[in-house]
Design a protein around this motif. Sequence first.
Motif, PDB file in Angstrom:
ATOM      1  N   LEU A 104     -10.625  -2.944   6.170  1.00 35.37           N
ATOM      2  CA  LEU A 104     -11.324  -1.919   6.948  1.00 35.37           C
ATOM      3  C   LEU A 104     -10.412  -1.309   8.017  1.00 35.37           C
ATOM      4  CD1 LEU A 104     -14.820  -3.618   7.416  1.00 35.37           C
ATOM      5  CD2 LEU A 104     -14.184  -1.830   5.788  1.00 35.37           C
ATOM      6  N   VAL A 105      -9.550  -2.138   8.603  1.00 39.38           N
ATOM      7  CA  VAL A 105      -8.607  -1.622   9.597  1.00 39.38           C
ATOM      8  C   VAL A 105      -7.651  -0.626   8.957  1.00 39.38           C
ATOM      9  CG1 VAL A 105      -6.689  -2.253  11.097  1.00 39.38           C
ATOM     10  CG2 VAL A 105      -8.778  -3.614  11.121  1.00 39.38           C
ATOM     11  N   LEU A 106      -7.128  -0.985   7.778  1.00 36.43           N
ATOM     12  CA  LEU A 106      -6.205  -0.088   7.094  1.00 36.43           C
ATOM     13  C   LEU A 106      -6.912   1.173   6.601  1.00 36.43           C
ATOM     14  CD1 LEU A 106      -4.088  -2.621   5.000  1.00 36.43           C
ATOM     15  CD2 LEU A 106      -3.353  -1.351   7.001  1.00 36.43           C
ATOM     16  N   ARG A 107      -8.154   1.021   6.228  1.00 38.38           N
ATOM     17  CA  ARG A 107      -8.879   2.146   5.618  1.00 38.38           C
ATOM     18  C   ARG A 107      -9.338   3.179   6.640  1.00 38.38           C
ATOM     19  NH1 ARG A 107      -8.714   4.161   0.574  1.00 38.38           N
ATOM     20  NH2 ARG A 107     -10.595   5.339   0.097  1.00 38.38           N
ATOM     21  N   PHE A 108      -9.833   2.704   7.771  1.00 40.32           N
ATOM     22  CA  PHE A 108     -10.478   3.626   8.707  1.00 40.32           C
ATOM     23  C   PHE A 108      -9.713   3.793  10.022  1.00 40.32           C
ATOM     24  CE2 PHE A 108     -13.895   1.881   6.038  1.00 40.32           C
ATOM     25  CZ  PHE A 108     -14.384   3.065   5.510  1.00 40.32           C
ATOM     26  N   ILE A 109      -8.951   2.802  10.437  1.00 43.06           N
ATOM     27  CA  ILE A 109      -8.222   2.917  11.701  1.00 43.06           C
ATOM     28  C   ILE A 109      -6.796   3.411  11.471  1.00 43.06           C
ATOM     29  CG2 ILE A 109      -7.389   1.648  13.718  1.00 43.06           C
ATOM     30  CD1 ILE A 109      -9.783  -0.173  13.471  1.00 43.06           C
ATOM     31  N   ARG A 110      -6.079   2.734  10.571  1.00 45.62           N
ATOM     32  CA  ARG A 110      -4.733   3.186  10.230  1.00 45.62           C
ATOM     33  C   ARG A 110      -4.810   4.006   8.956  1.00 45.62           C
ATOM     34  NH1 ARG A 110      -0.791  -1.746  10.099  1.00 45.62           N
ATOM     35  NH2 ARG A 110      -2.357  -3.192  10.813  1.00 45.62           N
ATOM     36  N   LYS A 111      -5.281   5.202   9.046  1.00 42.95           N
ATOM     37  CA  LYS A 111      -5.472   6.047   7.870  1.00 42.95           C
ATOM     38  C   LYS A 111      -4.118   6.408   7.266  1.00 42.95           C
ATOM     39  CE  LYS A 111      -9.815   8.057   9.459  1.00 42.95           C
ATOM     40  NZ  LYS A 111     -10.535   9.311   9.779  1.00 42.95           N
ATOM     41  N   GLY A 112      -4.081   6.398   5.952  1.00 39.69           N
ATOM     42  CA  GLY A 112      -2.836   6.693   5.253  1.00 39.69           C
ATOM     43  C   GLY A 112      -2.109   5.467   4.776  1.00 39.69           C
ATOM     44  N   ALA A 113      -2.521   4.262   5.250  1.00 32.27           N
ATOM     45  CA  ALA A 113      -1.856   3.042   4.807  1.00 32.27           C
ATOM     46  C   ALA A 113      -2.298   2.644   3.412  1.00 32.27           C
ATOM     47  CB  ALA A 113      -2.143   1.896   5.782  1.00 32.27           C
ATOM     48  N   LEU A 114      -3.519   3.053   3.027  1.00 33.24           N
ATOM     49  CA  LEU A 114      -4.032   2.735   1.703  1.00 33.24           C
ATOM     50  C   LEU A 114      -4.003   3.985   0.833  1.00 33.24           C
ATOM     51  CD1 LEU A 114      -7.094   0.490   2.572  1.00 33.24           C
ATOM     52  CD2 LEU A 114      -4.871  -0.230   1.745  1.00 33.24           C
ATOM     53  N   PRO A 115      -3.764   3.817  -0.477  1.00 29.45           N
ATOM     54  CA  PRO A 115      -3.740   4.977  -1.359  1.00 29.45           C
ATOM     55  C   PRO A 115      -5.131   5.563  -1.539  1.00 29.45           C
ATOM     56  CG  PRO A 115      -3.552   2.960  -2.633  1.00 29.45           C
ATOM     57  CD  PRO A 115      -3.463   2.559  -1.185  1.00 29.45           C
ATOM     58  N   ASP A 116      -5.224   6.870  -1.563  1.00 30.78           N
ATOM     59  CA  ASP A 116      -6.491   7.566  -1.765  1.00 30.78           C
ATOM     60  C   ASP A 116      -6.547   8.076  -3.195  1.00 30.78           C
ATOM     61  OD1 ASP A 116      -8.827   8.879  -1.595  1.00 30.78           O
ATOM     62  OD2 ASP A 116      -8.240  10.263  -0.008  1.00 30.78           O
ATOM     63  N   SER A 117      -7.659   7.771  -3.885  1.00 24.69           N
ATOM     64  CA  SER A 117      -7.778   8.174  -5.285  1.00 24.69           C
ATOM     65  C   SER A 117      -7.831   9.686  -5.435  1.00 24.69           C
ATOM     66  CB  SER A 117      -9.031   7.543  -5.896  1.00 24.69           C
ATOM     67  OG  SER A 117     -10.184   7.934  -5.176  1.00 24.69           O
ATOM     68  N   HIS A 118      -8.250  10.426  -4.370  1.00 23.16           N
ATOM     69  CA  HIS A 118      -8.344  11.879  -4.433  1.00 23.16           C
ATOM     70  C   HIS A 118      -7.036  12.568  -4.018  1.00 23.16           C
ATOM     71  CE1 HIS A 118     -12.642  11.534  -5.160  1.00 23.16           C
ATOM     72  NE2 HIS A 118     -12.711  10.704  -4.119  1.00 23.16           N
ATOM     73  N   ASP A 119      -6.094  11.764  -3.495  1.00 28.59           N
ATOM     74  CA  ASP A 119      -4.830  12.337  -3.056  1.00 28.59           C
ATOM     75  C   ASP A 119      -3.893  12.445  -4.244  1.00 28.59           C
ATOM     76  OD1 ASP A 119      -2.721  13.272  -1.660  1.00 28.59           O
ATOM     77  OD2 ASP A 119      -2.362  11.433  -0.486  1.00 28.59           O
ATOM     78  N   LYS A 120      -3.441  13.657  -4.541  1.00 26.42           N
ATOM     79  CA  LYS A 120      -2.587  13.888  -5.699  1.00 26.42           C
ATOM     80  C   LYS A 120      -1.100  13.752  -5.375  1.00 26.42           C
ATOM     81  CE  LYS A 120      -6.200  14.796  -8.165  1.00 26.42           C
ATOM     82  NZ  LYS A 120      -6.673  13.858  -9.191  1.00 26.42           N
ATOM     83  N   SER A 121      -0.759  13.584  -4.118  1.00 23.11           N
ATOM     84  CA  SER A 121       0.651  13.451  -3.770  1.00 23.11           C
ATOM     85  C   SER A 121       1.181  12.114  -4.239  1.00 23.11           C
ATOM     86  CB  SER A 121       0.829  13.574  -2.249  1.00 23.11           C
ATOM     87  OG  SER A 121       0.108  12.543  -1.592  1.00 23.11           O
ATOM     88  N   GLU A 122       2.408  12.133  -4.712  1.00 26.98           N
ATOM     89  CA  GLU A 122       3.024  10.926  -5.247  1.00 26.98           C
ATOM     90  C   GLU A 122       3.871  10.274  -4.155  1.00 26.98           C
ATOM     91  OE1 GLU A 122       5.179  11.922  -8.731  1.00 26.98           O
ATOM     92  OE2 GLU A 122       3.404  12.522  -9.890  1.00 26.98           O
ATOM     93  N   GLU A 123       3.314   9.273  -3.522  1.00 25.92           N
ATOM     94  CA  GLU A 123       4.031   8.545  -2.488  1.00 25.92           C
ATOM     95  C   GLU A 123       4.638   7.288  -3.090  1.00 25.92           C
ATOM     96  OE1 GLU A 123       3.261   6.988   2.085  1.00 25.92           O
ATOM     97  OE2 GLU A 123       1.607   7.116   0.653  1.00 25.92           O
ATOM     98  N   HIS A 124       5.885   7.001  -2.707  1.00 25.38           N
ATOM     99  CA  HIS A 124       6.567   5.841  -3.269  1.00 25.38           C
ATOM    100  C   HIS A 124       5.849   4.559  -2.834  1.00 25.38           C
ATOM    101  CE1 HIS A 124       9.770   2.976  -4.225  1.00 25.38           C
ATOM    102  NE2 HIS A 124      10.238   3.926  -5.024  1.00 25.38           N
ATOM    103  N   PRO A 125       5.666   3.594  -3.755  1.00 25.64           N
ATOM    104  CA  PRO A 125       4.959   2.357  -3.384  1.00 25.64           C
ATOM    105  C   PRO A 125       5.602   1.615  -2.226  1.00 25.64           C
ATOM    106  CG  PRO A 125       5.159   2.540  -5.771  1.00 25.64           C
ATOM    107  CD  PRO A 125       5.980   3.653  -5.193  1.00 25.64           C
ATOM    108  N   ALA A 126       6.941   1.644  -2.141  1.00 22.42           N
ATOM    109  CA  ALA A 126       7.615   0.952  -1.042  1.00 22.42           C
ATOM    110  C   ALA A 126       7.271   1.582   0.303  1.00 22.42           C
ATOM    111  CB  ALA A 126       9.123   0.966  -1.262  1.00 22.42           C
ATOM    112  N   LEU A 127       7.196   2.915   0.332  1.00 24.39           N
ATOM    113  CA  LEU A 127       6.825   3.596   1.570  1.00 24.39           C
ATOM    114  C   LEU A 127       5.384   3.291   1.958  1.00 24.39           C
ATOM    115  CD1 LEU A 127       7.536   5.594   3.813  1.00 24.39           C
ATOM    116  CD2 LEU A 127       6.828   7.448   2.276  1.00 24.39           C
ATOM    117  N   ARG A 128       4.501   3.219   0.964  1.00 25.96           N
ATOM    118  CA  ARG A 128       3.101   2.904   1.239  1.00 25.96           C
ATOM    119  C   ARG A 128       2.959   1.472   1.747  1.00 25.96           C
ATOM    120  NH1 ARG A 128       1.225   4.226  -3.341  1.00 25.96           N
ATOM    121  NH2 ARG A 128       1.039   2.183  -4.303  1.00 25.96           N
ATOM    122  N   GLU A 129       3.676   0.545   1.142  1.00 31.48           N
ATOM    123  CA  GLU A 129       3.572  -0.860   1.561  1.00 31.48           C
ATOM    124  C   GLU A 129       4.196  -1.083   2.934  1.00 31.48           C
ATOM    125  OE1 GLU A 129       4.718  -3.928  -1.087  1.00 31.48           O
ATOM    126  OE2 GLU A 129       3.624  -3.124  -2.805  1.00 31.48           O
TER     127      GLU A 129
END
Length: 229
Positions: free
Chosen positions: A41-66
């Motif tokens: 919940l912290v990653l989802r709603f407080i630190r937005k952008g830390a979790l992948p969004d199914s509606h986001d079409k941008s291809e972010e590298h997994p290492a950058l996301r992690e």
Amino acid sequence: MSLFYVAFYIRDMKLLRQYVASLLIVSQVIDQMIETVIPYLVLRFIRKGALPDSHDKSEEHPALRESKMDEYEGTFDDYLELFLQFGYISLFSAVYPLAACFALANNLIEIRSDAFKFCRVLQRPFSRPAGDIGTWLIVFEIMSVLAVVTNCALIGMSPEIQELLPQISLIKQVLIFVAVEHLFLGAKAAIAILIPDLPEWLEIELAKEEFQSKQALLQKKAEAMKKTD
């Protein structure tokens, strides 16, 4: 310590059963919330952008996301959780046998929640080679010995057993308890000695693998020496 106080000082088995059930179930629910739900919940709603969004079409590298996720702090908390669960089950199984069923259900859920935690909540840790679980093995062995003593004492103090031995004095009851407890400890030690930790076929396979790795290393060293010559 409160459980031992209720078990051996107050000697109220019904209250002890309620304490074990409440502590086991509540601790498991709280651990699940702290380990998985709250960080997600912290990653989802407080630190937005830390979790992948199914509606986001941008291809972010997994290492950058992690890199935006929290690091895994190690196995100490996981072993401690299992140790406490093992203590509730083994020390007071004579009073509350259903504790094993609740622990089994929790562990089945824990398998999936840990997988979710490592895939979606935490950075994936690097694997570290280890021969065994280290000091935790000794701690679990000590707990298993204490479990034999505790369960024998609880069974000996139960009203059902007391009704079967109405004419036996307290000293004789203690002697019977000690004899039964030593019998179970001897059986435990015999099983540990007679049954090896690794089956014979696995020891042979491990020896073959070690021998082959040594031969491959020697061959590489010989080839390197030929090239230098």
